[in-house]
Design an enzyme around this catalytic site. Structure first.
Site, short mmCIF file in Angstrom:
data_model
loop_
_atom_site.label_atom_id
_atom_site.label_comp_id
_atom_site.label_asym_id
_atom_site.label_seq_id
_atom_site.Cartn_x
_atom_site.Cartn_y
_atom_site.Cartn_z
N ARG A 112 0.86 -1.25 0.01
CA ARG A 112 -0.13 -0.02 0.14
C ARG A 112 0.97 1.23 0.11
NH1 ARG A 112 -0.66 4.62 2.89
NH2 ARG A 112 -0.11 3.48 4.77
N ASP A 113 1.57 1.55 0.99
CA ASP A 113 2.31 2.88 1.26
C ASP A 113 3.57 2.62 0.16
OD1 ASP A 113 3.01 5.33 2.41
OD2 ASP A 113 4.22 4.52 3.95
N HIS A 304 6.74 4.37 12.33
CA HIS A 304 6.78 4.43 10.89
C HIS A 304 7.77 5.32 10.39
CE1 HIS A 304 4.08 3.82 6.97
NE2 HIS A 304 5.17 4.81 6.86
N CYS A 337 4.91 9.54 0.59
CA CYS A 337 3.62 9.95 0.62
C CYS A 337 3.56 11.00 -0.86
CB CYS A 337 3.19 10.71 1.90
SG CYS A 337 1.64 11.44 1.86
N ASN A 346 9.90 4.31 2.54
CA ASN A 346 9.90 3.90 3.78
C ASN A 346 11.39 3.18 4.26
OD1 ASN A 346 6.97 4.27 4.85
ND2 ASN A 346 7.03 3.27 2.85
#
Length: 396
Positions: A112-113, A304, A337, A346
């Site tokens: 997802r991210d 995170h 993002c 990430n």
């Protein structure tokens, strides 16, 4: 001079020795050696006696050891042998400040991210295959997709097909992101049994990310949480920009604590604290966590971290030394993002697992299988894995 600590309960003895082992594993610098022996006291307890003066500090943790703040840590027993008795009230604080968890839960956010900011559309079958491979590594949580408008995040347009197409492992959780009731209802219809809501502590970021104010976004989350609780759906909360905002700069820890407390009160079982643009350092991470822990139990917190400035692993180590035992990460370091200018990927799951393996902290994740999953998706996208571990192993 020799100091003797008489530890009259087994938990404290175990905690102290675990701390010593952790220090050794982390290669902390010792100014003097530490030795142990069993006390010859006539006390019915089998007291552990630790001789030596400890002047070292755990990596990345502000820790006041015996001589630095002796009055707060111990009581003086005026006997010829200069015995110091550790205060009962401070035992738990001492243990929390110096311990590492036995197990860290890794929340894999790559599907997802990790993929949401990839410009080329990743076919549904490739996403499903990635999720299956990640679930087979031993990861306990694999975040699948988000039920947002495809206008804003085109990569997630096939959310229903992806969620329905997974052969779910009963030992793995498959949460999905739902920003509002519309997204929540679509997720439930597709078979979701765990959702995540996402807010921020920056008004400007919130406006750009969900086109709302912080106050209005929290009200929207409240409605989603109420519906989720009626259906016994688990709810995870995300907070973005906890260590800095691309538009507003520094974020006060008290602002993070305020939003975290709100999300907990709505029914979130866990709050993921996101350094969205990766500007945090161990110092700012520690300051933020100290404030948030005042209003949310550390057992309900996750971190995170993005690795924009190369601080992600250091920040994660700081967090777990402060009691956090849940870490979000993305296979191959994918992600960023789309509404956070300057946000790089990430922290790579491979790098987190490698670090935790080196600390003898269990994750249940097979590193080799994880590296292969990262290669699978990066080969398809046409990019190198951002994982330092994956790159290093490829050169061997």
């Amino acid at each position: 001079m020799s100091i003797r600590l008489i530890l009259k309960d087994q938990p404290m003895r175990s905690g102290l020795w675990k701390w010593i082992n952790n220090c050794h594993r982390q290669q902390s610098f010792w100014k003097r050696s530490l030795s142990s022996s069993e006390s010859g006291c006539s006390n019915a307890h089998s007291d552990t006696v630790v001789n030596g003066i400890v002047l070292s500090l755990l990596t990345f943790v502000e820790l006041k050891i015996i001589f630095i703040d002796i009055s707060k840590l111990i009581k003086f027993d005026s006997s010829p042998s200069s015995v110091f008795q550790i205060d009962f009230e401070l035992k738990s604080k001492f243990r929390q400040a110096t311990d590492l968890p036995d197990y860290v839960k890794i929340v894999e956010v790559g599907p997802r991210d990790g993929l949401q900011n990839i410009k080329q559309f990743v076919p549904t079958d490739v996403k499903i295959e990635l999720i299956q491979r990640l679930a087979n590594t031993g990861l306990p949580v694999v975040e699948v997709t988000s039920f947002v408008s495809p206008k804003w995040v085109p990569q997630m347009a096939d959310n229903t097909e992806v969620l329905k197409g997974i052969n779910k492992n009963p030992n793995v959780s498959y949460p999905v992101l739902t920003p509002n009731l519309k997204g929540f209802n679509a997720a439930i219809e597709a078979g979701a049994n765990e959702i995540a809501i996402f807010g921020a502590v920056s008004e400007t970021f919130t406006k750009k990310n969900v086109n709302s104010t912080i106050k209005d976004s929290l009200e929207s989350f409240y409605l989603v949480c109420e519906e989720a609780k009626k259906r016994n759906i688990k709810i995870r909360g995300y907070i973005s920009c906890v260590l800095g905002c691309p538009y507003e700069g520094k974020i006060e820890p008290s602002a993070v604590a305020y939003v975290a407390a709100k999300l907990i009160s709505m029914g979130c079982y866990e709050i993921s604290l996101g350094d969205t643009i990766g500007v945090g350092t161990p110092g700012s991470m520690a300051a933020m966590l100290r404030e948030v822990k005042k209003v949310v139990p550390v057992s309900k917190l996750a971190v995170h971290c993005h690795d924009t400035y190369g601080q992600a692993l250091a920040n994660i180590l700081t967090a777990i030394q402060m009691g956090v035992s849940v870490v979000d990460s993305s296979v191959a370091g994918l992600g960023g993002c789309p509404y956070a200018k300057g946000a790089s990927g990430n922290v790579a799951t491979e790098d987190v697992v490698y670090m935790l393996n080196g600390l003898n902290v269990k994750t249940g994740v097979d590193l080799d299988s994880l590296i292969e999953a990262g290669k699978y998706i990066t080969n398809f996208i046409g990019m190198r894995p951002e994982s330092k571990v994956s790159r290093a192993i490829a050169k061997l």
